[in-house]
Design an enzyme around this catalytic site. Structure first.
Site, mmCIF file in Angstrom:
data_model
loop_
_atom_site.group_PDB
_atom_site.id
_atom_site.type_symbol
_atom_site.label_atom_id
_atom_site.label_comp_id
_atom_site.label_asym_id
_atom_site.label_seq_id
_atom_site.Cartn_x
_atom_site.Cartn_y
_atom_site.Cartn_z
ATOM 1 N N ASP A 178 0.910 -1.136 0.000
ATOM 2 C CA ASP A 178 0.000 0.000 0.000
ATOM 3 C C ASP A 178 0.955 1.192 0.000
ATOM 4 O O ASP A 178 1.576 1.499 1.015
ATOM 5 C CB ASP A 178 -0.871 0.010 1.273
ATOM 6 N N HIS A 179 1.102 1.826 -1.159
ATOM 7 C CA HIS A 179 2.213 2.786 -1.258
ATOM 8 C C HIS A 179 2.027 3.998 -0.344
ATOM 9 O O HIS A 179 2.983 4.719 -0.074
ATOM 10 C CB HIS A 179 2.499 3.189 -2.709
ATOM 11 N N HIS A 241 -5.903 2.778 1.118
ATOM 12 C CA HIS A 241 -5.138 3.917 1.649
ATOM 13 C C HIS A 241 -5.858 4.663 2.779
ATOM 14 O O HIS A 241 -5.272 4.965 3.815
ATOM 15 C CB HIS A 241 -4.830 4.920 0.535
HETATM 16 P P1 NAD Z 1 0.956 -2.003 -17.329
HETATM 17 O O1 NAD Z 1 -0.225 -2.424 -18.117
HETATM 18 O O2 NAD Z 1 1.638 -0.726 -17.694
HETATM 19 O O3 NAD Z 1 2.058 -3.150 -17.379
HETATM 20 C C1 NAD Z 1 1.736 -4.514 -17.377
HETATM 21 C C2 NAD Z 1 2.982 -5.373 -17.550
HETATM 22 O O4 NAD Z 1 2.572 -6.742 -17.518
HETATM 23 C C3 NAD Z 1 3.732 -5.168 -18.855
HETATM 24 O O5 NAD Z 1 5.127 -5.265 -18.594
HETATM 25 C C4 NAD Z 1 3.300 -6.403 -19.695
HETATM 26 O O6 NAD Z 1 4.293 -6.842 -20.629
HETATM 27 C C5 NAD Z 1 3.137 -7.437 -18.622
HETATM 28 N N1 NAD Z 1 2.217 -8.523 -19.028
HETATM 29 C C6 NAD Z 1 0.900 -8.433 -19.283
HETATM 30 N N2 NAD Z 1 0.404 -9.650 -19.636
HETATM 31 C C7 NAD Z 1 1.441 -10.532 -19.584
HETATM 32 C C8 NAD Z 1 1.589 -11.925 -19.813
HETATM 33 N N3 NAD Z 1 0.548 -12.695 -20.175
HETATM 34 N N4 NAD Z 1 2.803 -12.487 -19.646
HETATM 35 C C9 NAD Z 1 3.860 -11.729 -19.283
HETATM 36 N N5 NAD Z 1 3.790 -10.395 -19.040
HETATM 37 C C10 NAD Z 1 2.599 -9.810 -19.197
HETATM 38 O O7 NAD Z 1 0.492 -1.993 -15.795
HETATM 39 P P2 NAD Z 1 1.064 -1.080 -14.585
HETATM 40 O O8 NAD Z 1 0.418 0.266 -14.624
HETATM 41 O O9 NAD Z 1 2.546 -1.121 -14.569
HETATM 42 O O10 NAD Z 1 0.451 -1.800 -13.300
HETATM 43 C C11 NAD Z 1 0.933 -3.046 -12.815
HETATM 44 C C12 NAD Z 1 0.262 -3.376 -11.495
HETATM 45 O O11 NAD Z 1 0.548 -2.362 -10.553
HETATM 46 C C13 NAD Z 1 -1.264 -3.460 -11.550
HETATM 47 O O12 NAD Z 1 -1.685 -4.408 -10.604
HETATM 48 C C14 NAD Z 1 -1.712 -2.079 -11.090
HETATM 49 O O13 NAD Z 1 -3.009 -2.104 -10.519
HETATM 50 C C15 NAD Z 1 -0.660 -1.818 -10.038
HETATM 51 N N6 NAD Z 1 -0.434 -0.399 -9.766
HETATM 52 C C16 NAD Z 1 0.079 0.418 -10.722
HETATM 53 C C17 NAD Z 1 0.321 1.746 -10.421
HETATM 54 C C18 NAD Z 1 0.927 2.686 -11.433
HETATM 55 O O14 NAD Z 1 1.273 3.801 -11.035
HETATM 56 N N7 NAD Z 1 1.091 2.292 -12.674
HETATM 57 C C19 NAD Z 1 0.023 2.242 -9.140
HETATM 58 C C20 NAD Z 1 -0.503 1.373 -8.182
HETATM 59 C C21 NAD Z 1 -0.713 0.052 -8.507
#
Ligand code: NAD
Length: 498
Positions: A178-179, A241
């Site tokens: 939980d950032h 949060h």
């Molecule tokens: P994103 O869609 O930008 O990235 C997804 C990644 O997963 C990519 O590297 C993709 O290649 C990989 N991927 C997808 N399907 C795949 C498969 N079948 N096999 C292998 N790799 C696969 O998503 P994100 O924004 O980086 O978010 C990732 C997680 O972090 C999510 O759970 C999101 O809810 C959480 N999150 C993200 C943020 C943020 O700031 N981006 C903040 C809080 C939480």
């Protein structure tokens, strides 16, 4: 506590937004500050085919775009490796295990592994099961699983996900991020409370009239419309949060600062949350969705016109609520919380409002004494402000408001480390205090599910607030009916004295 920074960190989803914007720059900051030994390596895992060189270049680019040019970047990225991977295919894990074992031997990583799942949550269970069945968790050192929010969609789905990951990792090995718990001033809540003789004796229903927590954004849903449609502000912000902040503000002093003691005090707060269900939800919670409006002189569209959002969407982009903690310390003290998108200002603040003094000697007909407030500024400013009354200089015995401010920026003249940097470091040290225990997740979903059940039954009258405001009128009425009002966030700035 274990202080072993020797580790192989595997990032699943290494080409994604989170990895690029947060994880790589945070790892670099740890490296730059000498908090990573030379015995570390990172394996990036994602779908797309990339060479190690291409991956290292993308890590460099993301560090440069976050932190600017850095001298030691080449040395840093030499520790990064890449594997193109299909998370549903055993062959990918077999290849990954071979790569991991080679890297482990090369850097002498003692079989310590951190698996960071920076991917969509639907893959978490599958990945955890494969890590075990394909032998990646079969190590001589520690193994830790770091997972991102959302942890489930409701209590049922969270339980299912938990069962899946628990087949491969024990509760102690699971680090649920939980950032907000990485933020400097959120971590400071317990120090402010438990290290100051002037606060803890007053920290109860005899002296505090209400507590207000606001976390507002000016951004809309951006490109995340699809995710947000199934989440909304209640699940995206309040379940995790906001309730975590409530728990830190409300918990009893732990008998010591160990992970177990702090978590068990937080869990006791979750257990004391008054359940709000059925028709009562409308008395305690308000939902909102933004219409069109103006933010920083720019016209912005309504939520229903955002990409990948249903034109008739019933998803809330704002939630305000009154949370009651039915225990001896807090009986009768409302914790008001609100969070939303496309609001007037980006800010996260806590206002602790103390009760009025028994008699006001300095009363003037058109001027009441201000109540004492303790404001904890979480972001973007970091600090605390204590609002007091003091004599106006010169003239009569008139009281006026004065503010005592402490600002991290002013004191340390630097930005404190990002939340992710601290959380990654905690995970490497084996300190799970600022990660969410399963019991906290389960209690908070049980609380939130009752609200969403009610909301899903009825179509809301959306949109009900204009972009660029502090939410719907009903959110103000929620406090007005108790004789309170939201302290305007624009009047609560921390004075930065450089
Ligand atoms: P994103 O869609 O930008 O990235 C997804 C990644 O997963 C990519 O590297 C993709 O290649 C990989 N991927 C997808 N399907 C795949 C498969 N079948 N096999 C292998 N790799 C696969 O998503 P994100 O924004 O980086 O978010 C990732 C997680 O972090 C999510 O759970 C999101 O809810 C959480 N999150 C993200 C943020 C943020 O700031 N981006 C903040 C809080 C939480």
């Amino acid at each position: 506590m274990e202080q072993n920074m020797t580790s192989l960190i595997m990032i699943f989803g290494a080409t994604g937004d989170l990895a690029k914007r947060k994880l790589f720059p945070s790892l670099y900051r740890l490296f730059e500050r000498g908090k990573l030994s030379d015995q570390f390596a990172v394996v990036g895992v994602a779908r797309r085919p990339l060479s190690n060189d291409e991956f290292q270049q993308s890590v460099k680019d993301s560090v440069i775009s976050s932190l600017g040019e850095k001298n030691s970047l080449d040395q840093f990225v030499s520790h990064f490796y890449y594997q193109s991977h299909d998370v549903t295919d055993s062959n990918s894990y077999v290849a990954l295990k071979k790569l991991a074992d080679e890297i482990d031997a090369y850097y002498q990583l003692k079989g310590n592994r951190i698996f960071y799942l920076a991917m969509a949550p639907e893959f978490f269970g599958t990945i955890a099961l494969h890590l075990q069945s394909d032998g990646l968790t079969d190590v001589t050192g520690y193994k830790r699983l770091v997972i991102e929010k959302p942890f489930g969609h409701d209590l049922e789905s969270a339980k299912k996900l938990n069962q899946q990951i628990r087949t491969a990792f024990s509760e102690e090995e699971i680090y649920r991020i939980d950032h907000y718990l990485g933020k400097e001033m959120v971590r400071n809540i317990e120090v402010i409370r438990f290290a100051n003789a002037i606060f803890e004796p007053l920290w109860n229903n005899r002296y505090i009239s209400n507590i207000q927590i606001t976390s507002s954004e000016i951004l809309g849903v951006e490109e995340r419309g699809r995710y947000y449609e199934s989440s909304g502000a209640l699940r995206d912000m309040l379940q995790n949060h906001m309730l975590q902040i409530v728990a830190l503000l409300a918990m009893e002093p732990p008998i010591n600062l160990t992970t177990d003691e702090i978590r068990s005090e937080k869990v006791r707060v979750f257990r004391s949350l008054r359940t709000i269900k059925g028709e009562k939800v409308n008395d305690y919670f308000v939902r909102g969705q933004y219409g069109p409006g103006t933010i920083e002189d720019q016209q912005v569209p309504k939520y229903r016109d955002e990409p990948m959002v249903d034109k008739e969407s019933n998803t809330e982009t704002f939630v305000a609520g009154k949370v009651m903690i039915d225990n001896f310390r807090w009986a009768g003290v409302p914790f008001y919380i609100r969070t939303g998108k496309r609001m007037e200002k980006k800010t996260t603040k806590i206002v602790i409002q103390f009760k009025d003094i028994p008699m006001n000697l300095y009363y003037q007909p058109e001027k009441m004494l201000n109540p004492n407030l303790l404001v904890i500024h979480i972001q973007p400013e970091e600090g605390i402000t204590l609002h007091l009354n003091a004599k106006q200089a010169g003239g009569h015995l008139n009281a006026q408001e004065v503010k005592l401010s402490f600002s991290n920026t002013g004191t340390y003249t630097m930005n404190t480390p990002e939340g992710y940097e601290k959380l990654l470091y905690d995970c490497m040290r084996g300190d799970a205090t600022n990660f969410t225990h399963w019991d906290e997740v389960a209690y908070s979903w049980a609380f939130v599910d009752k609200i969403s059940e009610m909301w899903e039954k009825t179509k809301a009258d959306f949109p009900n607030y204009s972009a660029g405001t502090m939410g719907p009128e009903a959110a103000d009425q929620l406090l007005e009916k108790d004789g309170f009002f939201w302290w305007p966030v624009t009047d609560l700035e921390v004075d930065v004295c450089k």
